[in-house]
Design an enzyme around this catalytic site. Sequence first.
Site, PDB file in Angstrom:
ATOM      1  N   LYS A   1       0.863  -1.184   0.000  1.00 24.57           N
ATOM      2  CA  LYS A   1       0.000   0.000   0.000  1.00 24.57           C
ATOM      3  C   LYS A   1       0.899   1.233   0.000  1.00 24.57           C
ATOM      4  CE  LYS A   1      -4.080   1.862   1.771  1.00 24.57           C
ATOM      5  NZ  LYS A   1      -4.151   2.482   0.444  1.00 24.57           N
TER       6      LYS A   1
ATOM      7  N   ILE B   1      -9.767   6.181  -1.830  1.00 25.78           N
ATOM      8  CA  ILE B   1      -9.350   5.811  -0.477  1.00 25.78           C
ATOM      9  C   ILE B   1      -8.602   6.985   0.151  1.00 25.78           C
ATOM     10  CG2 ILE B   1      -8.043   4.130   0.905  1.00 25.78           C
ATOM     11  CD1 ILE B   1     -10.413   2.889  -0.685  1.00 25.78           C
TER      12      ILE B   1
ATOM     13  N   ASN C   1       5.578   0.960  -2.373  1.00 25.15           N
ATOM     14  CA  ASN C   1       5.009   2.082  -3.128  1.00 25.15           C
ATOM     15  C   ASN C   1       5.017   3.314  -2.225  1.00 25.15           C
ATOM     16  OD1 ASN C   1       2.567   3.898  -3.821  1.00 25.15           O
ATOM     17  ND2 ASN C   1       2.782   2.637  -5.649  1.00 25.15           N
TER      18      ASN C   1
ATOM     19  N   ASN D   1       4.639   6.678  -6.708  1.00 25.47           N
ATOM     20  CA  ASN D   1       3.333   7.131  -7.183  1.00 25.47           C
ATOM     21  C   ASN D   1       3.443   8.627  -7.459  1.00 25.47           C
ATOM     22  OD1 ASN D   1       0.709   7.995  -7.475  1.00 25.47           O
ATOM     23  ND2 ASN D   1      -0.040   7.135  -5.550  1.00 25.47           N
TER      24      ASN D   1
ATOM     25  N   CYS E   1       0.079  12.186  -7.220  1.00 23.60           N
ATOM     26  CA  CYS E   1      -0.321  12.841  -5.971  1.00 23.60           C
ATOM     27  C   CYS E   1      -0.264  14.354  -6.168  1.00 23.60           C
ATOM     28  CB  CYS E   1       0.646  12.511  -4.841  1.00 23.60           C
ATOM     29  SG  CYS E   1       1.083  10.806  -4.759  1.00 23.60           S
TER      30      CYS E   1
ATOM     31  N   THR F   1      -4.866   3.895 -11.838  1.00 25.48           N
ATOM     32  CA  THR F   1      -6.290   3.894 -12.196  1.00 25.48           C
ATOM     33  C   THR F   1      -6.636   5.030 -13.169  1.00 25.48           C
ATOM     34  OG1 THR F   1      -6.709   5.237 -10.252  1.00 25.48           O
ATOM     35  CG2 THR F   1      -7.051   2.875 -10.028  1.00 25.48           C
TER      36      THR F   1
ATOM     37  N   GLY G   1     -10.317  -2.518 -12.523  1.00 24.06           N
ATOM     38  CA  GLY G   1     -11.101  -3.730 -12.758  1.00 24.06           C
ATOM     39  C   GLY G   1     -11.133  -4.104 -14.229  1.00 24.06           C
TER      40      GLY G   1
ATOM     41  N   GLY H   1      -6.868  -4.197 -14.900  1.00 21.77           N
ATOM     42  CA  GLY H   1      -7.974  -5.097 -15.241  1.00 21.77           C
ATOM     43  C   GLY H   1      -7.645  -6.567 -15.411  1.00 21.77           C
TER      44      GLY H   1
END
Lengths: 297, 267
Positions: free
Chosen positions: A44, A70, A98, A126, A129, A192, A213, A240
């Site tokens: 995470k 989240i 991450n 990441n 942000c 995403t 997904g 996905g």
Amino acid sequence: MDLKVKIGNKIFKNPVFVASGTFGYGEEFSKLFNIEKLGAIITKGITLNPRDGFDGIRLAETPAGIINRIGLQNVGLKAFIKEKMKFLSLLDTGIIVNIAGETIEEYKIIVEELDKIKRIDAIEINVSCPNVEKGGIEFSEDEKILKNLLKTLRQLTRKALIIKLSPSAGNLIILSILAEKMGIDGITINNTFKGVVIDTESQQLKIRGGLSGPAIFPIALNNVMEVSKKIDIPVMGCGGIYNSDVALQFFLAGATAIQIGTFNFVQPDIGPQIIDGIENYLKKHNLKSIYQIIGRC
Amino acid sequence: MKNKIFQEKNKIIENIKISESFYLMRFKTSHHKIQINPGQFINIRILNTFDPLLRRPFSIFDFKDGILSILYKIQGRGTKILSQLKSGDTIDYIFPLGNGFKDVFIKDNIWLVTGGVGIAGIFYLLKFIEDKNIKLFAGFNLLDNAIAIKELLKKEKIIAEEDIKISVIKKQNEFFVGDILKLLQENLKKEKPEIIVGCGPIEMLKSLYDIASHLKISTEFLMEKQMGCGIGACFGCALKVRENEQIKIKLVCKDGPVFKGNEIVWI
């Protein structure tokens, strides 16, 4: 049969990883299957200070997907090293941490601390942000800032550095070429996709966040194919994945490794199932190494 | 083994409509010796397709002789599809998840208050507190649902009939007409339990907490939230709680779904 893949200076035992944000800190899934079968666990996202995350609706189901907001809830760097690394460091699998930050300085402190921990194999940055020093625009939205960030972090560690890019935040090809030039070891395509759900009764926004997904798979695959043709460093295909056939499509499109995300929630041991599927495919096609299919399409 | 969770696929024994809104599904588990604590839940994959994608969490309504059951009502597409599954169809589930009730076991005078299908989270608990002084206050919108649940309770003989207080909103029979909390408050004028356990819609639980805390009665609630993974990995089911005078975020699936009423930050 050889499933090993190399990213930067690190060799992973197989190319099936689990994506950040979908696997917690590993411990939760270890109650359901042998997580050491995975090539790597990507934790995470960790920030310098603990974060409570978004205070509102965090999840919504969409056709063949989910939208999440989240808000980077996590235990923070200190507790991650003290508490979560205890479990992770005993695992016989790759550990990729991450990281996320609001300023270049925050990223810098995190990388400096993680660099001291031998057991960590790689760091995934990441860059989707908000940069609080630049009015909240994402790091990946400003090439100059991104260049500065990557240059700074590269100087701090010899560990493999991976950058995770969101298709919603800029031109993936331009950003990937820039990352390669800055000495980054691998690119994760894709974070995403931005998405929205509106509640028709109240006529209000239900959630605005990242779509993931099976719904995003063909778009994610196209992005991997386009980026991997333009750079020489490894691309990690993400977006996905739900079975070994779509995982294989990522390799054929040019990915060196894959990251399973949302489908971990649906079928927790999807990782080992995909590893078996890849092995069977290589056997069937009389191939000895995963590298023989990477970028073949 | 403690904390062990399982994923398995088994055939549905029966999936029947027991009243206007409620369905009862029963299926066998291969782990028949497993310990399931009341309040724990099961995460079911509705169909082997991607739409709906996520598993759906359900309270474990009952567990007896290696047979698990869930009580549910149609609330959306997932439960609609679930209601159409037949005996002999296979379902895929992960269980037992979350932590069950705690405080209720150290009290002797216990009142349980449920709203609608919230009874699903309490039924199994009744079996563990049979020897205590209990009263069940169960509220329903429809008479038909109330009758079906009363029948199930009578069949199981886990609570004396005179200790079952049922209210219905729309039709009258032998039941109190009106809000279950009104019936509760009438009873609270006569006596007070040591603890109130609640399961039902969030608005009802909030009012229930207000009533109980005003009378200094401790509470334990079974909470619901949209979940992604059900095991604490996705951080989707956040709940604000008070801990050591600080506001913290807890996960309904992993830290709950049972919380003390006074730790929840009610909005």
